[in-house]
Design a protein around this motif. Structure first.
Motif, PDB file in Angstrom:
ATOM      1  N   THR A  84       0.052  -6.621 -10.553  1.00  0.00           N
ATOM      2  CA  THR A  84      -1.296  -6.271 -10.099  1.00  0.00           C
ATOM      3  C   THR A  84      -2.230  -6.073 -11.292  1.00  0.00           C
ATOM      4  OG1 THR A  84      -0.334  -5.152  -8.175  1.00  0.00           O
ATOM      5  CG2 THR A  84      -2.643  -4.673  -8.682  1.00  0.00           C
ATOM      6  N   PRO A  85      -3.183  -6.983 -11.520  1.00  0.00           N
ATOM      7  CA  PRO A  85      -4.082  -6.855 -12.655  1.00  0.00           C
ATOM      8  C   PRO A  85      -4.868  -5.549 -12.701  1.00  0.00           C
ATOM      9  CG  PRO A  85      -4.233  -9.072 -11.754  1.00  0.00           C
ATOM     10  CD  PRO A  85      -3.384  -8.272 -10.805  1.00  0.00           C
ATOM     11  N   ILE A  86      -5.212  -5.002 -11.552  1.00  0.00           N
ATOM     12  CA  ILE A  86      -5.962  -3.743 -11.533  1.00  0.00           C
ATOM     13  C   ILE A  86      -5.150  -2.601 -12.107  1.00  0.00           C
ATOM     14  CG2 ILE A  86      -6.994  -2.015  -9.965  1.00  0.00           C
ATOM     15  CD1 ILE A  86      -8.733  -4.449 -10.369  1.00  0.00           C
ATOM     16  N   GLY A  87      -3.811  -2.719 -12.068  1.00  0.00           N
ATOM     17  CA  GLY A  87      -2.960  -1.737 -12.737  1.00  0.00           C
ATOM     18  C   GLY A  87      -2.640  -0.498 -11.931  1.00  0.00           C
ATOM     19  N   ARG A  88      -2.773  -0.558 -10.624  1.00  0.00           N
ATOM     20  CA  ARG A  88      -2.368   0.560  -9.779  1.00  0.00           C
ATOM     21  C   ARG A  88      -1.954   0.024  -8.410  1.00  0.00           C
ATOM     22  NH1 ARG A  88      -6.034   1.856  -5.813  1.00  0.00           N
ATOM     23  NH2 ARG A  88      -8.219   1.227  -6.109  1.00  0.00           N
ATOM     24  N   THR A  95      10.362  -1.124  -5.916  1.00  0.00           N
ATOM     25  CA  THR A  95       9.360  -2.033  -5.348  1.00  0.00           C
ATOM     26  C   THR A  95       7.976  -1.712  -5.877  1.00  0.00           C
ATOM     27  OG1 THR A  95      10.683  -2.288  -3.333  1.00  0.00           O
ATOM     28  CG2 THR A  95       8.362  -2.908  -3.202  1.00  0.00           C
ATOM     29  N   LEU A  96       7.673  -0.427  -5.979  1.00  0.00           N
ATOM     30  CA  LEU A  96       6.365  -0.020  -6.505  1.00  0.00           C
ATOM     31  C   LEU A  96       6.201  -0.456  -7.956  1.00  0.00           C
ATOM     32  CD1 LEU A  96       5.813   3.581  -5.048  1.00  0.00           C
ATOM     33  CD2 LEU A  96       4.707   1.445  -4.355  1.00  0.00           C
ATOM     34  N   GLN A  97       7.253  -0.314  -8.750  1.00  0.00           N
ATOM     35  CA  GLN A  97       7.166  -0.715 -10.150  1.00  0.00           C
ATOM     36  C   GLN A  97       6.953  -2.222 -10.285  1.00  0.00           C
ATOM     37  OE1 GLN A  97       6.861   1.360 -12.757  1.00  0.00           O
ATOM     38  NE2 GLN A  97       6.847   2.935 -11.155  1.00  0.00           N
ATOM     39  N   ILE A 101       0.846  -1.186   0.000  1.00  0.00           N
ATOM     40  CA  ILE A 101       0.000   0.000   0.000  1.00  0.00           C
ATOM     41  C   ILE A 101       0.886   1.242   0.000  1.00  0.00           C
ATOM     42  CG2 ILE A 101      -1.834   1.243   1.228  1.00  0.00           C
ATOM     43  CD1 ILE A 101      -2.694  -1.460   0.095  1.00  0.00           C
ATOM     44  N   ASP A 102       0.474   2.248  -0.724  1.00  0.00           N
ATOM     45  CA  ASP A 102       1.254   3.485  -0.847  1.00  0.00           C
ATOM     46  C   ASP A 102       1.049   4.353   0.395  1.00  0.00           C
ATOM     47  OD1 ASP A 102       2.813   5.519  -1.850  1.00  0.00           O
ATOM     48  OD2 ASP A 102       1.231   6.359  -3.112  1.00  0.00           O
TER      49      ASP A 102
END
Length: 254
Positions: A214-218, A206-208, A192-193
């Motif tokens: 993540t299929p949702i794309g965010r 790590t975020l990339q 989580i951001d």
């Protein structure tokens, strides 16, 4: 004192997931007690909510210290007149010189500190809060675990073990307190951001990597977790207990 509307105690609420959760529960008309080992931070965050007309108080609370927990829970009951919902958000992920320790080089003090906060803390919180819930014949205990408690990662066994332990703790507790009208559930997020994660070394890489899986794309936001908590805290989730709610954008599918 408000003795009619429900009241939630949220640990780790000075910032991040805890604050977002308190803010979201308040939208549903729930009084919120923001507790954190950083007592000043908890009160500052509570004051931000009070400035918006929200019924909120801040408390210093160390989830590893039964005396601190007892003092804070008593203060919540004094200030609000009741306690209906516990949200265990407090947690730590300590590293060794900025890296994820393996089992082979895990310092014992690091292991013990992580288990104390992430696993023993929620157990102590439940012990302290269940009596008030039993008196009211209603309760919700919601604990933030992690998908890492359900999958293999490299290193950080102290963190993964603590989060996996929460699943077992919650299921046993659900069986014990269900007859009292209390439900007990876990939420298992992916990355989580949050401010804490942004400050960690290598966060951008790590975020990339998280985006790619993540299929949702965010990347997940604190508000995503807070919305899941709000559901489990609601009357609509009265028949949901002993469950694990994965909030991962599809990056983990059991």
């Amino acid at each position: 004192m408000n003795s009619t509307k429900r009241v939630a105690l949220v640990t780790g609420a000075a910032r991040g997931l805890g604050f977002a959760t308190a803010e979201r529960l308040a939208q549903d008309g729930i009084g919120v007690a923001l507790a954190d080992i950083n007592g000043e931070g908890a009160e500052d965050s509570a004051a931000r909510l009070r400035n918006r007309g929200i019924d909120a108080h801040g408390y210093r609370l160390d989830v590893t210290d039964p005396a601190s927990i007892g003092t804070a829970v008593a203060a919540v009951e004094r200030d609000f007149g009741r306690l209906d919902i516990l949200v265990n958000c407090a947690g730590i992920l300590p590293r060794v010189n900025g890296r994820n320790p393996t089992v082979a080089d895990m310092p014992l003090d690091l292991w013990n500190a992580t288990i104390a906060v992430n696993l023993t803390g929620p157990m102590l919180m439940a012990q302290a809060c269940v009596p008030a819930m039993r008196r009211g014949r209603f309760g919700r205990i919601i604990t933030i675990s992690s998908r890492s408690g359900r999958m293999r990662t490299f290193g950080n066994a102290h963190y993964s073990a603590s989060k996996a332990g929460l699943f077992g703790l919650s299921r046993i507790l659900a069986g014990e307190v269900g007859p009292d009208g209390i439900t007990v559930n876990c939420i298992a997020p992916s990355r989580i951001d949050t401010e804490l994660n942004r400050a960690m070394p290598g966060n951008e890489a790590t975020l990339q990597a998280a985006l790619k899986e993540t299929p949702i794309g965010r990347i997940g936001q604190p508000e995503d977790i807070a919305a899941a908590v709000a559901y489990l805290a609601s009357d609509a989730a009265g028949f949901v207990t002993g469950a694990i709610l994965d909030v991962t954008g599809g990056s983990y599918m059991p």
